[in-house]
Design a protein around this motif. Structure first.
Motif, PDB file in Angstrom:
ATOM      1  N   ILE A  34       1.187  -2.143   1.057  1.00 19.13           N
ATOM      2  CA  ILE A  34       1.897  -2.642  -0.121  1.00 19.13           C
ATOM      3  C   ILE A  34       2.922  -3.693   0.284  1.00 19.13           C
ATOM      4  CG2 ILE A  34       3.421  -2.002  -2.024  1.00 19.13           C
ATOM      5  CD1 ILE A  34       2.078   0.741  -2.019  1.00 19.13           C
ATOM      6  N   ALA A  35       3.719  -3.372   1.304  1.00 21.36           N
ATOM      7  CA  ALA A  35       4.741  -4.322   1.752  1.00 21.36           C
ATOM      8  C   ALA A  35       4.109  -5.599   2.286  1.00 21.36           C
ATOM      9  CB  ALA A  35       5.607  -3.676   2.835  1.00 21.36           C
ATOM     10  N   ILE A  36       2.999  -5.466   3.008  1.00 15.30           N
ATOM     11  CA  ILE A  36       2.370  -6.641   3.623  1.00 15.30           C
ATOM     12  C   ILE A  36       1.717  -7.515   2.561  1.00 15.30           C
ATOM     13  CG2 ILE A  36       0.549  -7.380   5.206  1.00 15.30           C
ATOM     14  CD1 ILE A  36       1.175  -4.844   6.825  1.00 15.30           C
ATOM     15  N   LEU A  37       0.976  -6.911   1.629  1.00 13.36           N
ATOM     16  CA  LEU A  37       0.331  -7.705   0.573  1.00 13.36           C
ATOM     17  C   LEU A  37       1.358  -8.355  -0.340  1.00 13.36           C
ATOM     18  CD1 LEU A  37      -2.791  -5.581  -0.475  1.00 13.36           C
ATOM     19  CD2 LEU A  37      -2.632  -7.478   1.138  1.00 13.36           C
ATOM     20  N   ALA A  38       2.512  -7.701  -0.498  1.00 12.67           N
ATOM     21  CA  ALA A  38       3.570  -8.319  -1.308  1.00 12.67           C
ATOM     22  C   ALA A  38       4.023  -9.637  -0.690  1.00 12.67           C
ATOM     23  CB  ALA A  38       4.750  -7.366  -1.450  1.00 12.67           C
ATOM     24  N   THR A  92      -0.315 -11.248  -6.257  1.00 15.52           N
ATOM     25  CA  THR A  92       0.304 -10.149  -5.516  1.00 15.52           C
ATOM     26  C   THR A  92       0.139  -8.824  -6.263  1.00 15.52           C
ATOM     27  OG1 THR A  92       1.947 -11.633  -4.564  1.00 15.52           O
ATOM     28  CG2 THR A  92       2.454  -9.282  -4.550  1.00 15.52           C
ATOM     29  N   SER A  93       0.573  -8.802  -7.516  1.00 18.17           N
ATOM     30  CA  SER A  93       0.546  -7.555  -8.277  1.00 18.17           C
ATOM     31  C   SER A  93      -0.879  -7.073  -8.517  1.00 18.17           C
ATOM     32  CB  SER A  93       1.293  -7.727  -9.603  1.00 18.17           C
ATOM     33  OG  SER A  93       0.773  -8.836 -10.319  1.00 18.17           O
ATOM     34  N   LEU A  94      -1.757  -7.996  -8.955  1.00 21.70           N
ATOM     35  CA  LEU A  94      -3.142  -7.589  -9.189  1.00 21.70           C
ATOM     36  C   LEU A  94      -3.856  -7.282  -7.879  1.00 21.70           C
ATOM     37  CD1 LEU A  94      -4.344  -9.973 -12.049  1.00 21.70           C
ATOM     38  CD2 LEU A  94      -3.747  -7.549 -12.200  1.00 21.70           C
ATOM     39  N   GLY A  95      -3.518  -8.013  -6.825  1.00 21.71           N
ATOM     40  CA  GLY A  95      -4.131  -7.742  -5.521  1.00 21.71           C
ATOM     41  C   GLY A  95      -3.793  -6.351  -5.025  1.00 21.71           C
ATOM     42  N   ILE A  96      -2.522  -5.953  -5.157  1.00 19.19           N
ATOM     43  CA  ILE A  96      -2.114  -4.602  -4.750  1.00 19.19           C
ATOM     44  C   ILE A  96      -2.801  -3.556  -5.626  1.00 19.19           C
ATOM     45  CG2 ILE A  96      -0.154  -3.008  -4.657  1.00 19.19           C
ATOM     46  CD1 ILE A  96       1.583  -5.388  -3.809  1.00 19.19           C
ATOM     47  N   LEU A  97      -2.844  -3.812  -6.944  1.00 18.90           N
ATOM     48  CA  LEU A  97      -3.471  -2.853  -7.862  1.00 18.90           C
ATOM     49  C   LEU A  97      -4.960  -2.709  -7.554  1.00 18.90           C
ATOM     50  CD1 LEU A  97      -2.809  -2.540 -11.639  1.00 18.90           C
ATOM     51  CD2 LEU A  97      -5.142  -2.484 -10.803  1.00 18.90           C
ATOM     52  N   PHE A 123      -9.392 -10.203   0.106  1.00 23.07           N
ATOM     53  CA  PHE A 123     -10.420 -10.690  -0.817  1.00 23.07           C
ATOM     54  C   PHE A 123     -10.018 -10.485  -2.274  1.00 23.07           C
ATOM     55  CE2 PHE A 123     -13.005 -10.269   3.053  1.00 23.07           C
ATOM     56  CZ  PHE A 123     -13.610 -11.520   3.042  1.00 23.07           C
ATOM     57  N   MET A 124      -9.246  -9.428  -2.543  1.00 21.70           N
ATOM     58  CA  MET A 124      -8.756  -9.257  -3.908  1.00 21.70           C
ATOM     59  C   MET A 124      -7.817 -10.401  -4.289  1.00 21.70           C
ATOM     60  SD  MET A 124     -10.266  -6.525  -4.931  1.00 21.70           S
ATOM     61  CE  MET A 124     -11.606  -7.081  -3.877  1.00 21.70           C
ATOM     62  N   MET A 125      -6.960 -10.785  -3.362  1.00 23.46           N
ATOM     63  CA  MET A 125      -6.037 -11.888  -3.664  1.00 23.46           C
ATOM     64  C   MET A 125      -6.781 -13.216  -3.773  1.00 23.46           C
ATOM     65  SD  MET A 125      -2.546 -10.952  -1.588  1.00 23.46           S
ATOM     66  CE  MET A 125      -3.340 -10.918   0.005  1.00 23.46           C
TER      67      MET A 125
END
Length: 855
Positions: free
Chosen positions: A340-344, A314-319, A417-419
């Motif tokens: 941000i809210a959705i990826l969290a 979550t954190s790295l995906g958002i970053l 894809f980041m996640m």
């Protein structure tokens, strides 16, 4: 089977890289993290409202042209009000107004600011109308004009002026008599509505040259900032500066003791409040999503390392997503910022399945590394398929023509894809590194708290009552399907901060004191100078019929101040029988007879003689020499390419009307008078909803088609694919059925939520059915119990992520959150209950067929 075997081989290689080289994978992740983090400071927040709709939209090109080229509607108003009752504070009000306007002009933020018209400006306006009266006099006014220009009447007018010097603008006295000795202004300006059009609103001017209200209790400052109000950041700067100056002035003893107070109003205050409103909502929903999911993870995970590793994607995906967005598109808009809210909520959806599977594989025997590799081959493949399906939904939104929705879809796709990268690479690599220092001696017996118990109880119920589960689901589905045609989309959508919004309160004061209502409807015409003026006259005549019927309250057209050459010539022709040369001689003789010097009035006398010979029609350039800035140039202006743009504005009698002039009438006017663009915020709302609905339907079709293809390629069996897809159809139809049951008012964003429900909700079926097919001897109930905890956990975080959007008072965002979170919850119910029930009934039918004796 080719796709599956290829996927398994790929995941086996990927798993081997992670198991054998965790340090290298972690180092690569760290380097990329630092690289993307270093560029985040370049990410901008888009502040131009027109940019949300893209350059291809004619409505928002019109909005941009009106705002940036014409400056139309870009007024900042400041109301200076006297206290209720008490003594006369006119002097203090005028002094505060003068000081504020002087500060505005010195600040560099404003093109112009005024609290009245200077005497020179008023006299120039008088000269403009009286020196060009043939261009303004309507046929029904010709008799009055002839009377005023009759030599005998001229003698009487000058004789009366000599004794009383009474004029329509008595405060100007002698100077007005010099500019308009025959009182032609009363006739020529009667049709112009020029004074009220100065502010582009239905403004009733007070007495003198100050902009006082009728009750003389309020004085108005009209200012035009240098940048349009659609630029939120500039609007915020302007409003904050203005409030600071008002506060500073009001704190002085003279104004404080007099009780004089001031308030800013208008488009810039709305823009500032809307920007704050949306940013506040984004912060609120992001905080709720992050805190809610953190608390859920604290409650679910029994060990801190598992908790930290679950939060990592979550954190790295958002970053990483933010870092990628800082390169392209380089900014986030007020809608895409909700990523941000959705990826969290989506961050740990897949990694929980990895955590759940590794100890189960280890418990079967073999080493821990072998268990990790088997998890890559099984659950890793499912994770990859699930990310592809979710990314398909968001990528479909990225193809939208509505720029805000397209950027929202693109950023979410990048986030998916980041996640996936962190789920399949970073987290397993860190697990491997951690085990080098603290390797577990035996498989974890508890991966999640209480969720396995909940999953077992739910699945046991399905096992005992499979027919009941299927019957209830089918009945609910059919009933919802029956009522689905009753879904109606709400016709209005507004960014609104509520009744306590300072912009609304200030606008109400502005309306009460000066009659300045909300935003106008505008017809925008482009072309040559005479072409746009003639077409503006035709459109104004069409609108006038609606005003006479009471549908429109007021119409403002530049042709009231600058008629087309065609109209000027027609009006002048109706006055051809007036001997203006005789009128000039009579005025000159009367002035001498009554003791006046003729030199001051000589320009007016010479103008009458020129008009007698047939003067040339007025042009925009000539009119600009007489009229004060902001009176004409905010409704007709020459653009950079040499063409002209005209804005004809009108205000509805009913402020809540969503379409004042029917679309069919506007189309007929286009056929008669040529092309024009209609602009209003109500039309923008209608067009935006129409476009988002179109884009969402297209995204729905693309998402459904792509996911059906992906699911079929994953399983290579039509019957199995239908079972996997079944919870999605159930979730979507029943979501709308339940919302209809509670009389929910749908908006356009409810359709946008459907592709997200499909892309996210399909994960349950993929994980469950793929694991069931790995070893059918275990049975669907055993498989559901083994995977149930992970399914529940991943869906709960998603529900919290989208459910956080429901806390927003920005209606479209709340709508998307409500529909998506309810749809995901129903997709979980379909995956955990309906799929096992259907498979159980299918197995019973299959066993029954096999047990029948053959003849």
């Amino acid at each position: 089977m080719i796709v599956q075997s290829t996927m398994v081989r790929f995941m086996r290689v990927l798993g081997r890289v992670v198991v054998d080289h965790p340090g290298l994978v972690t180092a690569l992740s760290l380097v990329l993290t630092l690289f993307l983090f270093s560029n985040i400071h370049n990410l901008r927040t888009g502040t131009d409202l027109t940019d949300l709709f893209g350059d291809r939209d004619p409505q928002w090109r019109a909005a941009s042209q009106i705002g940036k080229e014409l400056g139309y509607g870009n007024q900042l108003f400041v109301l200076i009000e006297a206290p209720e009752g008490g003594s006369d504070t006119t002097g203090e009000m005028e002094e505060m107004a003068d000081r504020l306007t002087a500060d505005m002009m010195a600040s560099g933020l404003f093109k112009q600011a005024r609290c009245g018209l200077q005497e020179k400006e008023l006299l120039n306006m008088v000269r403009f109308f009286t020196w060009n009266f043939p261009s303004f006099v309507l046929p029904e006014q010709s008799e009055d004009l002839k009377r005023r220009l009759d030599p005998q009447q001229i003698h009487q007018t000058v004789r009366r002026a000599a004794t009383e010097l009474v004029t329509p603008f008595s405060s100007l006295g002698t100077n007005y008599f010099v500019a308009d000795p025959l009182g032609l202004m009363e006739v020529a300006a009667q049709n112009s509505r020029g004074f009220s059009q100065f502010a582009s609103f239905d403004l009733t001017w007070g007495e003198g040259n100050r902009f006082f209200s009728k009750d003389h209790k309020a004085l108005l400052i009209v200012a035009e900032p240098r940048q349009p109000a659609v630029d939120y950041k500039f609007a915020e700067q302007v409003v904050q500066w203005t409030r600071a100056r008002i506060q500073s002035e009001s704190a002085e003893a003279a104004f404080r003791d007099a009780g004089v107070h001031a308030v800013a109003a208008g488009a810039y205050v709305y823009a500032e409040q809307e920007h704050k409103f949306i940013e506040t909502n984004i912060r609120r929903v992001s905080l709720i999503s992050i805190v809610g999911n953190l608390l859920l993870c604290l409650l679910i995970y029994p060990r801190i390392p598992l908790l930290l590793l679950s939060l990592l994607p979550t954190s790295l995906g958002i970053l990483w997503t933010t870092g990628v967005a800082s390169f392209y598109p380089g900014e986030v808009n007020l809608i895409s910022l909700s990523f941000i809210a959705i990826l969290a909520g989506l961050g740990d959806d897949q990694v929980v399945h990895f955590f759940n599977r590794v100890p189960q594989e280890w418990a079967k025997g073999g080493t821990l590394n072998a268990a990790v590799l088997r998890t890559f081959e099984t659950t890793g493949s499912s994770v990859l398929f699930c990310i592809l399906t979710a990314a398909t939904a968001t990528a479909a939104l990225a193809t939208s023509s509505f720029k805000a929705l397209a950027e929202f879809g693109f950023i979410l796709t990048v986030g998916m894809f980041m996640m996936m990268f962190h789920t399949l690479l970073t987290v397993p690599a860190l697990m491997q590194l951690w085990w080098r220092f603290s390797k577990p001696r035996a498989p974890e017996t508890i991966t999640f708290r209480f969720l396995p118990f909940l999953a077992r109880k739910s699945v046991d119920f399905v096992g005992r009552h499979a027919r009941l589960v299927v019957a209830l689901a089918l009945g609910t589905f059919l009933l919802s399907l029956f009522f689905l045609p009753k879904v109606r989309m709400d016709a209005r959508f507004e960014i609104n901060g509520g009744a306590d919004n300072p912009a609304v309160a200030a606008q109400n004061r502005l309306s009460a004191k000066f009659g300045i209502e909300g935003s106008p409807n505008v017809l925008l015409i482009a072309g040559g100078q005479q072409e746009v003026l003639q077409r503006a006259e035709d459109l104004t005549a069409g609108l006038e019929a609606y005003r006479q019927r009471g549908v429109l309250k007021s119409i403002f057209s530049p042709t009231n101040l600058l008629p087309s050459v065609r109209t000027q010539q027609q009006r002048a022709a109706s006055l051809a029988n007036i001997d203006l040369a005789a009128s000039a001689r009579a005025l000159e003789d009367s002035l001498r007879e009554n003791g006046f010097r003729t030199e001051p009035q000589q320009p007016f006398i010479d103008r009458l003689r020129n008009l007698a010979q047939g003067a040339e029609p007025i042009t925009l350039e000539e009119a600009a020499e007489f009229l004060p800035p902001g009176l004409l140039d905010n409704s007709i202006r020459k653009t950079k390419d040499g063409s002209y743009v005209v804005a004809v504005a009108f205000y509805a009698t009913d402020p809540n009307a969503t379409q004042v002039v029917p679309e069919t009438v506007l189309e007929s006017w286009r056929a008669q008078f040529g092309p024009f663009v209609e602009f209003s915020f109500d039309k923008i709302n209608r067009d935006m909803q129409s476009r988002v609905l179109h884009d969402s339907r297209r995204a729905l079709v693309w998402t459904a088609a792509a996911i059906v293809l992906i699911v079929y390629l994953c399983f290579r069996n039509l019957r199995v694919s239908l079972v996997v897809l079944m919870p999605i159809a159930f979730a979507i139809i029943v979501t709308f059925g339940l919302l209809l049951l509670v009389r929910h008012r749908f908006s356009f964003m409810s359709i946008t939520a459907i592709p997200l429900i499909i892309g996210i909700g399909i994960d349950n079926g993929i994980h469950l059915v793929r694991r069931y097919l790995e070893n059918e001897s275990n049975g669907i109930l055993a498989t559901a119990k083994a995977s149930g905890a992970a399914l529940i956990q991943s869906n709960l975080t998603t529900i919290i992520g989208f459910g956080a959007l429901m806390a927003s008072s920005f209606a479209p965002l709340a709508e998307m959150g409500l529909v998506t979170s309810l749809g995901v919850a129903l997709a979980l119910a379909g995956g955990l209950w309906l799929v096992p029930a259907v498979i159980l009934l299918g197995e019973e039918t299959k066993r029954g067929d096999m047990s029948r004796p053959t003849e």
